[in-house]
Scaffold this active site. Structure first.
Site, PDB file in Angstrom:
ATOM      1  CB  SER A 128       7.194  16.160  -9.440  1.00 33.69           C
ATOM      2  OG  SER A 128       6.373  16.704 -10.456  1.00 33.69           O
ATOM      3  CE1 TYR A 153      11.362  19.000 -11.415  1.00 27.35           C
ATOM      4  CE2 TYR A 153       9.200  18.332 -12.207  1.00 27.35           C
ATOM      5  CZ  TYR A 153      10.008  18.827 -11.204  1.00 27.35           C
ATOM      6  OH  TYR A 153       9.471  19.148  -9.979  1.00 27.35           O
TER       7      TYR A 153
END
Length: 336
Positions: A128, A153
């Site tokens: 990501s 995350y």
């Protein structure tokens, strides 16, 4: 790469990828637990679209279940594995961190073990843009340091890259990590800004605009992401024989390991994105300006030079075109 395991096939990107691979003649085994993190019906509808393609089967398995993953890799022989299954969402990681450890760390390790023991030729996984964290040097380059994540995350995705490198080093497993940048389009996640904004604008409700509107994102259309992933699958990572241990390059390695950005290579103002939504929906948004959220960053912007060099590919869907296609799908799917 004819038989491919794709995890997260009821998800946004996974559903598109599985359908594309089947259409190109691959046999695809899909995995998804269909959790209720968001609308289960939307996930089932995505799966029903893939079911129309030849060569697809979906298994309702949890990648964090070690026994189930061992049996899966015992029952099947995969040429490649693509991990798109994850607990997504920066803000949700502040509320339920355990789910990120279970899926993004434990589940990832189970997949690496399966690949290691079954002779998989290429392990491709979604990282990501959030891994860039506190790094403000832009455009973000895979060759930059990413040691300062600002959310759990992001930390879990950075952990995936480190775990993949260790398996590439120890067992010669070709691993390629793909850092996605702000993916949007039809069939998107309801917890993401495009869906949240569209629903609120049509309902005449205010939308929350964080950092008082001073946000920029490298919006990347889902078709462009999927095209990039499909190309990467067919070209396993190779060692970089020019890699130097005294000046280590984070994007490459002496073992078969690579990391690539997949983004539109253009940062756009969030307010411009909202303007395009307004124009296509035919309604104005009532904006509720708020401070920056914990774990968020002001801007994302992808350098994709390596993607262009190694795969002759660059995402290029203009934002106005992508938003128009998203809104057309949204109005049809929700019959607004």
């Amino acid at each position: 790469m004819k038989k491919i395991l794709v995890t997260g096939t009821a998800g946004f990107i996974g559903s598109f990828l599985a359908r594309k691979l089947c259409q190109s003649g691959c046999e695809v085994v899909g995995l998804d637990t269909i959790t209720d993190y968001y609308d289960v019906d939307l996930k089932k509808d995505r799966l029903s679209k893939i079911a129309e393609a030849d060569g697809f089967q979906n298994l309702e398995l949890d990648i964090s279940d070690r026994g189930a993953m061992e049996k899966l890799f015992s029952d099947h022989s995969f040429d490649a594995v693509v991990n798109l299954a994850a607990q997504p969402g920066v803000r949700y990681s502040l509320i339920n961190p355990a789910s990120y450890i279970d899926t993004n760390i434990v589940g990832f390790a189970n997949l690496l073990e399966g690949c290691r023991h079954s002779g998989v030729k290429h392990f491709v996984y979604a990282s990501s843009s959030s891994v860039y964290g506190a790094n403000t040097h832009q455009p973000y380059s895979e060759h930059d340091n990413v040691n300062h994540p600002v959310s759990l995350y992001a930390a879990s995705k950075k952990s995936n890259e480190l775990m993949a490198h260790s398996y590439s080093h120890l067992f010669g497993l070709p691993c390629t990590g793909l850092r996605f940048f702000t993916v949007y389009g039809p069939w998107g996640r309801p917890d993401m800004a495009p869906m949240l904004f569209a629903r609120a604008i049509l309902a005449g409700e205010p939308i929350n605009v964080f950092n008082n509107g001073h946000m920029e994102r490298d919006f990347t259309f889902v078709d462009d992401i999927v095209e990039g992933v499909a190309r990467v699958i067919q070209k396993p990572a190779e060692p970089d024989f020019d890699w130097k241990s005294d000046t280590p390059d984070p994007a490459t390695s002496y073992c078969p390991y690579r990391v690539y950005n997949i983004g539109n290579n253009k940062k756009e103002r969030l307010l411009y994105f909202i303007q395009l939504l307004e124009e296509n929906l035919g309604r104005k948004a009532d904006k509720n300006f708020l401070p920056m959220q914990p774990g968020d960053v002001q801007a994302t912007y992808a350098n994709v030079d390596d993607l262009i060099r190694d795969f002759d590919y660059k995402p290029d869907t203009p934002l106005d075109v992508g938003v128009k296609r998203f809104v057309e799908w949204y109005l049809e799917y929700y019959k607004k």
